[in-house]
Motif scaffolding. Structure first.
Motif, short mmCIF file in Angstrom:
data_model
loop_
_atom_site.label_atom_id
_atom_site.label_comp_id
_atom_site.label_asym_id
_atom_site.label_seq_id
_atom_site.Cartn_x
_atom_site.Cartn_y
_atom_site.Cartn_z
N VAL A 1 0.92 -1.56 -0.55
CA VAL A 1 -0.04 0.00 -0.14
C VAL A 1 1.44 1.41 -0.32
O VAL A 1 0.62 2.60 -0.51
CB VAL A 1 -1.07 0.28 1.15
CG1 VAL A 1 -1.85 1.49 0.84
CG2 VAL A 1 -1.47 -1.26 1.23
N LEU A 2 1.77 1.12 0.63
CA LEU A 2 2.53 2.55 0.85
C LEU A 2 3.04 3.20 -0.19
O LEU A 2 4.02 4.11 -1.36
CB LEU A 2 3.67 1.71 1.80
CG LEU A 2 3.58 3.08 3.16
CD1 LEU A 2 4.25 1.84 4.07
CD2 LEU A 2 3.24 4.02 3.64
N ALA A 3 3.52 1.12 -1.29
CA ALA A 3 4.30 1.43 -2.47
C ALA A 3 3.54 2.35 -3.45
O ALA A 3 3.85 2.79 -3.87
CB ALA A 3 5.38 0.38 -3.04
N LEU A 4 2.14 1.91 -3.15
CA LEU A 4 1.82 2.94 -4.41
C LEU A 4 1.49 3.18 -4.02
O LEU A 4 1.32 4.81 -5.36
CB LEU A 4 0.01 1.78 -3.75
CG LEU A 4 0.58 0.41 -5.25
CD1 LEU A 4 -1.08 -0.77 -4.40
CD2 LEU A 4 0.26 0.33 -6.69
N PHE A 5 1.16 4.31 -2.74
CA PHE A 5 0.58 5.83 -2.29
C PHE A 5 2.64 6.35 -2.86
O PHE A 5 1.82 7.68 -3.70
CB PHE A 5 1.09 5.70 -1.12
CG PHE A 5 -0.38 5.72 -0.28
CD1 PHE A 5 -1.51 6.66 -0.86
CD2 PHE A 5 -0.55 5.21 0.87
CE1 PHE A 5 -3.02 6.44 -0.60
CE2 PHE A 5 -2.20 5.21 0.90
CZ PHE A 5 -3.19 5.74 0.30
N PHE A 6 2.85 6.14 -2.75
CA PHE A 6 4.44 6.33 -3.44
C PHE A 6 5.01 6.29 -4.95
O PHE A 6 5.20 7.74 -5.20
CB PHE A 6 5.60 5.80 -2.85
CG PHE A 6 6.47 6.57 -1.15
CD1 PHE A 6 6.34 7.79 -0.88
CD2 PHE A 6 6.33 5.34 -0.16
CE1 PHE A 6 7.03 8.01 0.68
CE2 PHE A 6 6.60 5.58 0.78
CZ PHE A 6 6.83 7.02 1.16
N HIS B 1 -1.92 3.71 -11.25
CA HIS B 1 -3.50 4.80 -11.62
C HIS B 1 -4.65 3.68 -11.29
O HIS B 1 -5.48 3.35 -10.95
CB HIS B 1 -3.31 5.47 -11.95
CG HIS B 1 -3.03 4.74 -13.96
ND1 HIS B 1 -2.15 4.27 -14.08
CD2 HIS B 1 -4.74 4.09 -14.38
CE1 HIS B 1 -2.74 3.70 -15.41
NE2 HIS B 1 -3.98 4.16 -15.78
N ILE B 2 -3.93 2.47 -11.56
CA ILE B 2 -5.45 1.23 -11.38
C ILE B 2 -4.84 0.44 -10.23
O ILE B 2 -6.08 -0.51 -9.77
CB ILE B 2 -5.27 0.44 -13.07
CG1 ILE B 2 -5.73 1.19 -14.43
CG2 ILE B 2 -5.42 -0.97 -12.97
CD1 ILE B 2 -4.93 -0.03 -15.67
#
Length: 198
Positions: free
Chosen positions: A23-28, A175-176
């Motif tokens: 989740v953090l990697a996606l937020f970054f 973004h997906i």
């Protein structure tokens, strides 16, 4: 601090928060190229996890902020944020990559905090009995180790999001993936908790 407690705390944190690195990697990845995104994500992660710790510590001493039956409904937070991110991705589907990033604006601290808290709602159930039996000294050690490891988790999430191969994939598909992961987390929390009779 006792090395045994440090090891137990580190193990407990790792087991209960392994999914946060994705989740953090996606937020970054979502925040790439946006001013203050690292600070916003770190602040949101600390706020969300501090709320988890506050509730767990208070519950270990007998205080309850949320009835147990309300915890599964925390899944509505990531579900709503994932739906919002999916709508934004859909609206900007034909935009050039630079326009997509400009339209997103990067993650906001309160959004990150909400996802962190909702995703960690089940952690509270694990932390409460541990804190209740650890005593004040042991509980303090757990909290200190957890907060130190939280910083490591944030650094790991940022590290993974900035590796060229991963960054390229996240840039192309983030973004997906972010809406899918958030919606998945929300649905999982709702189902596992039996919300709405699921």
């Amino acid at each position: 601090m006792n090395l045994g407690i440090i090891g137990q705390a580190a193990g407990l944190y790792a087991v209960t928060n392994i999914d946060d690195i994705l989740v953090l990697a996606l937020f970054f990845a979502q925040g790439a190229g946006h001013k203050n995104s690292t600070r916003n994500i770190a602040l949101g992660q600390f706020l969300g996890f501090a709320a988890i710790l506050a509730v767990a510590v208070a519950a270990a001493y007998g205080a309850t902020f949320l009835p147990g039956s309300a915890v599964p409904y925390l899944g509505l937070l990531p579900l709503a944020l994932g739906t919002k991110a999916a709508v934004q991705a859909w609206r900007h589907r034909g935009d050039a990559e630079e326009e997509k990033q400009a339209g997103e604006g990067g993650p906001k601290p309160l959004e990150v905090a909400a996802v962190t808290f909702a995703n960690g709602g089940d952690n509270i159930g694990v932390y409460v009995p541990v804190f209740a039996t650890a005593g004040i000294g042991g509980m303090s050690a757990y909290v200190i180790v957890f907060l130190a490891l939280l910083a490591v988790w944030i650094a790991a999430g940022r590290y993974f999001a900035t590796r060229p191969v991963i960054a390229k994939a996240l840039s192309r598909w983030g973004h997906i993936l972010l809406p899918l992961v958030l919606i998945g987390i929300g649905v999982l929390i709702l189902i596992e908790g039996g919300a709405f009779g699921l």
